[in-house]
Design a protein around this motif. Structure first.
Motif, PDB file in Angstrom:
ATOM      1  N   VAL A   1       1.763   0.407  10.223  1.00 27.54           N
ATOM      2  CA  VAL A   1       0.883   0.487   9.156  1.00 27.54           C
ATOM      3  C   VAL A   1       1.325   1.085   8.012  1.00 27.54           C
ATOM      4  CG1 VAL A   1      -1.182   1.748   8.605  1.00 27.54           C
ATOM      5  CG2 VAL A   1      -1.000   1.059  10.881  1.00 27.54           C
TER       6      VAL A   1
ATOM      7  N   PHE B   1       3.047  -3.568   0.543  1.00 20.57           N
ATOM      8  CA  PHE B   1       2.096  -4.110  -0.454  1.00 20.57           C
ATOM      9  C   PHE B   1       2.166  -3.331  -1.809  1.00 20.57           C
ATOM     10  CE2 PHE B   1      -0.084  -5.998   3.529  1.00 20.57           C
ATOM     11  CZ  PHE B   1      -0.299  -7.062   3.083  1.00 20.57           C
ATOM     12  N   GLY B   2       2.222  -1.956  -1.375  1.00 20.79           N
ATOM     13  CA  GLY B   2       2.246  -1.227  -2.526  1.00 20.79           C
ATOM     14  C   GLY B   2       3.469  -1.373  -3.742  1.00 20.79           C
TER      15      GLY B   2
ATOM     16  N   ALA C   1      -3.006  -1.709  12.684  1.00 18.99           N
ATOM     17  CA  ALA C   1      -3.913  -0.610  12.456  1.00 18.99           C
ATOM     18  C   ALA C   1      -4.634  -0.618  13.626  1.00 18.99           C
ATOM     19  CB  ALA C   1      -4.595  -0.932  11.315  1.00 18.99           C
TER      20      ALA C   1
ATOM     21  N   THR D   1       1.995  -1.071   4.497  1.00 18.96           N
ATOM     22  CA  THR D   1       1.289  -0.712   3.275  1.00 18.96           C
ATOM     23  C   THR D   1       2.147  -0.293   2.135  1.00 18.96           C
ATOM     24  OG1 THR D   1      -0.150   0.545   4.723  1.00 18.96           O
ATOM     25  CG2 THR D   1      -0.498   0.953   2.544  1.00 18.96           C
TER      26      THR D   1
ATOM     27  N   MET E   1       2.544  -4.559  -5.453  1.00 17.31           N
ATOM     28  CA  MET E   1       1.674  -4.281  -6.497  1.00 17.31           C
ATOM     29  C   MET E   1       2.107  -3.777  -7.888  1.00 17.31           C
ATOM     30  SD  MET E   1      -1.264  -5.360  -6.617  1.00 17.31           S
ATOM     31  CE  MET E   1      -1.896  -4.346  -7.928  1.00 17.31           C
TER      32      MET E   1
ATOM     33  N   SER F   1      -0.499  -5.866   9.517  1.00 18.22           N
ATOM     34  CA  SER F   1      -0.970  -4.586   8.924  1.00 18.22           C
ATOM     35  C   SER F   1      -2.332  -4.464   9.742  1.00 18.22           C
ATOM     36  CB  SER F   1      -1.016  -4.418   7.600  1.00 18.22           C
ATOM     37  OG  SER F   1      -2.329  -4.496   7.121  1.00 18.22           O
ATOM     38  N   VAL F   2      -3.063  -5.213   9.845  1.00 16.91           N
ATOM     39  CA  VAL F   2      -4.483  -5.050  10.649  1.00 16.91           C
ATOM     40  C   VAL F   2      -4.139  -4.940  12.308  1.00 16.91           C
ATOM     41  CG1 VAL F   2      -6.262  -6.196  11.435  1.00 16.91           C
ATOM     42  CG2 VAL F   2      -5.507  -6.399   9.029  1.00 16.91           C
TER      43      VAL F   2
ATOM     44  N   LEU G   1       2.685   6.761  -3.927  1.00 16.11           N
ATOM     45  CA  LEU G   1       2.024   6.291  -2.894  1.00 16.11           C
ATOM     46  C   LEU G   1       2.892   6.612  -1.518  1.00 16.11           C
ATOM     47  CD1 LEU G   1       0.775   3.318  -2.054  1.00 16.11           C
ATOM     48  CD2 LEU G   1       2.730   2.364  -2.139  1.00 16.11           C
TER      49      LEU G   1
ATOM     50  N   LEU H   1      -4.069  -9.529  -2.494  1.00 14.88           N
ATOM     51  CA  LEU H   1      -3.423  -8.845  -1.585  1.00 14.88           C
ATOM     52  C   LEU H   1      -4.447  -8.469  -0.483  1.00 14.88           C
ATOM     53  CD1 LEU H   1      -0.602  -6.662  -2.861  1.00 14.88           C
ATOM     54  CD2 LEU H   1      -0.540  -9.105  -1.749  1.00 14.88           C
ATOM     55  N   GLY H   2      -5.660  -7.938  -0.899  1.00 13.55           N
ATOM     56  CA  GLY H   2      -6.621  -7.451   0.028  1.00 13.55           C
ATOM     57  C   GLY H   2      -6.946  -8.790   0.766  1.00 13.55           C
TER      58      GLY H   2
ATOM     59  N   LEU I   1       1.531   9.657  -0.405  1.00 14.81           N
ATOM     60  CA  LEU I   1       0.082   9.610   0.350  1.00 14.81           C
ATOM     61  C   LEU I   1       0.591   9.006   1.830  1.00 14.81           C
ATOM     62  CD1 LEU I   1      -3.070   9.148   0.220  1.00 14.81           C
ATOM     63  CD2 LEU I   1      -2.562   6.819  -0.606  1.00 14.81           C
ATOM     64  N   MET I   2       1.442   8.064   1.950  1.00  4.55           N
ATOM     65  CA  MET I   2       1.756   7.486   3.264  1.00  4.55           C
ATOM     66  C   MET I   2       2.361   8.607   4.106  1.00  4.55           C
ATOM     67  SD  MET I   2       0.906   4.631   3.522  1.00  4.55           S
ATOM     68  CE  MET I   2      -0.633   4.752   2.504  1.00  4.55           C
TER      69      MET I   2
ATOM     70  N   VAL J   1      -4.931  -9.827   3.740  1.00  3.26           N
ATOM     71  CA  VAL J   1      -5.467  -9.099   4.773  1.00  3.26           C
ATOM     72  C   VAL J   1      -6.498  -9.819   5.655  1.00  3.26           C
ATOM     73  CG1 VAL J   1      -5.903  -6.932   5.553  1.00  3.26           C
ATOM     74  CG2 VAL J   1      -4.556  -7.059   3.869  1.00  3.26           C
TER      75      VAL J   1
ATOM     76  N   ILE K   1       1.455   3.619  13.930  1.00  3.18           N
ATOM     77  CA  ILE K   1       1.605   4.269  12.690  1.00  3.18           C
ATOM     78  C   ILE K   1       2.812   4.068  11.856  1.00  3.18           C
ATOM     79  CG2 ILE K   1       2.670   6.341  13.710  1.00  3.18           C
ATOM     80  CD1 ILE K   1       0.444   6.255  10.657  1.00  3.18           C
TER      81      ILE K   1
END
Lengths: 349, 284
Positions: A318, A325-326, A310, A322, A329, A306-307, A8, A287-288, A11-12, A291, A315
């Protein structure tokens, strides 16, 4: 768990570094700092390690994350460091998620048991229809419909008693503000000790404020719970039907165990084991849903943050939200794995 | 003609027929929107903004005087394109990774499954918002974002089926007859996972339609084209909602709901027909 978190962050990192260095540095400027901008820009290059090759930059990045340096955001809705923004917005999301999970479990477990013990009944068919609507109704649209029907000031039906958005009404706040509602350093509105207004108001005995905070959560909770409930209900139901056909259930009935006991201890206990794994997946959905729901109800939580970040191209806002959130999870999955092992002694990791 | 027989059986299945009718109606709507919509969906009319529903504007007009019925009809295009294309991407990636992972096993399987775990654990919608915001608006971007972030569940299901299929005698005999890996995977194993694949593909379409609408509603993705999520967003941001302008908000939501419902019904029907154990409505 560790590979997932590593993946994660990688990726970020890749997403973040797809943006030109100059923009990355310019957004890494603390709007509240008194240090001159040029000096801050220079420091940002050093702190982000932007003059180094990408793998080294990633190490800088991991170092920053471990130290809670998630960058800065400078927008109309929040100005300051991303980590303090997360600390401010997170408790509201936690409040919503706690209530939504609780409502889902309290309804789904008994109802799923009831329906699962009576496959093919009217209740079973009704729950099937409910579940399909739960899968097919878009969350955001459901939230808007709830606002129209039950929100104060839209159609003003007799049932329109719920506020359209926000965490508490200003009129419900006690005056003057007690110390537990004020942030000791900034003086801004922020409750302690849990930072979740509902629970803090309960702890301090201000039940009017707690009620007001709860009323603000009712429509968001229904929006969040609807799809979640639909999924879990069907899952518990099919788990019940599956385990009802097992040999040990026949044995229990044959030796004369009362039907209620058969359902409770023989069928339901075994049906709950697979249901626990689904709960981890439901948290991802939740979590989705957060948002979308927070955006509709203007509920200042992580989802809204986060929205907003975005769509205003912040950046660091965001990426920071994220990552949080990760992490939630990943931790939720870990907890579920542990609970799973507790419920089913055959499972060993 | 096995295919024709299955199709006839599909039409005799109540869920299948109903789902197909719904999807066909929306496909008609999308293809013929230019001919059946009463107005140009993007032509603004300063004399006719925020009109309530009337015979000349059955769903009223928006704040720019655009006819909402026409916009709702055109909205079917984006939902269907994104839904089918994104699901196509997700199912294709999921199928190939699932086949490879299950068939080869060992280290390949281990690595692929860790990647799948990663994609299942991360909060997809949140990541999609991030990536869509960074990539910027555009139809292909939205399709790519949804497709590349929703293949993992398909891969996991296919892999678990392949794991047991590859031990079956027919695979062994194909291998004994010098069948190559690709040949065995696609000629012998694929047909046996196809029923589950088609069922899941339909569910993938419905979730892609939902995701696209949600992304547009949140303000990321292809916000410039006419779509149902976009229409609801416009109603929300211009305050039509708090003014109780039902004709603006309700129809696009019902369209999204109905189209998703249609694909779910087709998915259920496909699984029922291809998997005889499910017939009779005993489970699910």
């Amino acid at each position: 768990m560790i590979p997932t978190l590593f993946g994660l962050t990688l990726l970020m990192f890749l997403l973040e570094r797809a943006i030109p260095n100059s923009i990355l540095a310019s957004q890494y400027v603390n709007p509240q700092s008194t240090v001159p901008i040029t000096e801050q820009l220079h420091n940002a290059y050093i702190q982000l390690g932007l003059n180094n090759p990408a793998p080294i930059q990633f190490l800088y990045y991991l170092n920053d994350i471990f130290h809670g340096n998630l960058g800065y955001m400078n927008t109309s809705y929040y100005s300051g460091s991303v980590s303090s923004a997360i600390l401010q917005y997170f408790p509201n999301t936690a409040q919503l998620v706690i209530f939504s999970m609780a409502v889902t479990l309290v309804i789904a477990i008994p109802l799923g048991t009831y329906i699962g013990a009576r496959p093919g009944s009217v209740a079973d068919h009704a729950s099937r229809v409910f579940s399909i609507t739960g899968f097919a109704i878009p969350t955001f649209w459901l939230g808007l419909m709830l606002q129209i029907a039950f929100g104060k000031g839209v159609l003003n039906l007799p049932i329109s008693v719920f506020p359209l958005g926000g965490v508490v009404s200003n009129s419900a706040l006690p005056s003057p503000l007690p110390s537990w509602l004020l942030n000791p350093t900034s003086g801004a509105l922020s409750s302690s000790p849990t930072h979740m207004v509902f629970f803090d108001a309960m702890l301090h005995g201000d039940f009017a404020l707690a009620e007001n905070a709860f009323v603000h959560m009712v429509l968001p909770i229904i929006t969040l719970t609807y799809a979640l409930l639909a999924g879990l209900l069907r899952f518990i139901r099919s788990g019940m039907v599956d385990s009802a056909s097992k040999e040990y259930v026949k044995t229990a009935r044959a030796k004369g165990v009362p039907e209620r006991m058969v359902i409770r201890t023989h069928i339901r206990k075994n049906a709950m084991i697979p249901a626990v794994t689904v709960i981890a997946l439901l948290i991802a959905d939740l979590l989705g849903g957060v948002v979308v729901t927070e955006t509709i109800f203007g509920y200042p939580g992580m989802g809204l943050l986060s929205v907003n970040a975005a769509i205003t191209d912040e950046i660091y806002g965001v990426v920071g939200t994220t990552l949080v959130f990760g992490v939630i999870m990943v931790v939720a999955n870990l907890v579920v794995d542990v609970v799973y092992a507790l419920l089913d002694p055959r499972i060993r990791y | 003609m096995r295919g024709t027989g299955l199709f006839i059986e599909f039409l005799h299945n109540r869920k299948g027929a109903a789902g197909l009718a719904i999807v066909a109606a929306f496909t008609f709507m999308a293809l013929f929107a230019p001919f059946i919509s009463p107005y140009n969906p993007t032509s603004t009319n300063p004399q006719a903004f925020l009109l309530p529903p009337s015979p000349s504007h059955p769903f009223g007009t928006d704040n720019l005087g655009q006819d909402l019925l026409s916009r709702d009809l055109y909205g079917a295009q984006i939902s269907l394109i994104v839904g089918l294309a994104a699901a196509g991407v997700a199912v294709a990636i999921g199928l190939v990774t699932g086949l490879v992972s299950g068939y080869f096993g060992g280290l390949v399987d281990e690595v692929i499954m860790r990647i799948v775990d990663f994609f299942i654990v991360i909060p997809a919608l949140v990541i999609m918002i991030v990536v869509a915001a960074l990539l910027g608006p555009g139809l292909l971007n939205v399709i790519a974002v949804i497709g590349f972030l929703s293949w993992a569940p398909v891969a996991r299901i296919i892999r678990s089926m392949v794991l047991s299929l590859r031990e079956r005698p027919f695979v062994e005999s194909a291998r004994a007859n010098n069948g190559g890996s690709l040949y065995i995977m696609f000629r012998h194993i694929f047909p046996n996972v196809s029923s589950v694949l088609y069922g899941n593909a339909m569910l993938a379409v419905s979730s892609a339609i939902f995701t696209q609408a949600a992304l547009v509603f949140l303000g990321v993705g292809n916000v410039t084209s006419i779509s149902w999520g976009g229409i609801i967003r416009e109603a929300y941001t211009t305050g039509a909602l708090t003014a109780g302008d039902m004709a603006w908000v309700v129809p696009p939501g019902i369209f999204i709901f109905t189209l998703i419902f249609g694909f779910i019904l087709i998915g259920y029907a496909v699984e029922e027909i291809m998997n005889p154990r499910l017939r009779g409505g005993g489970s699910g």
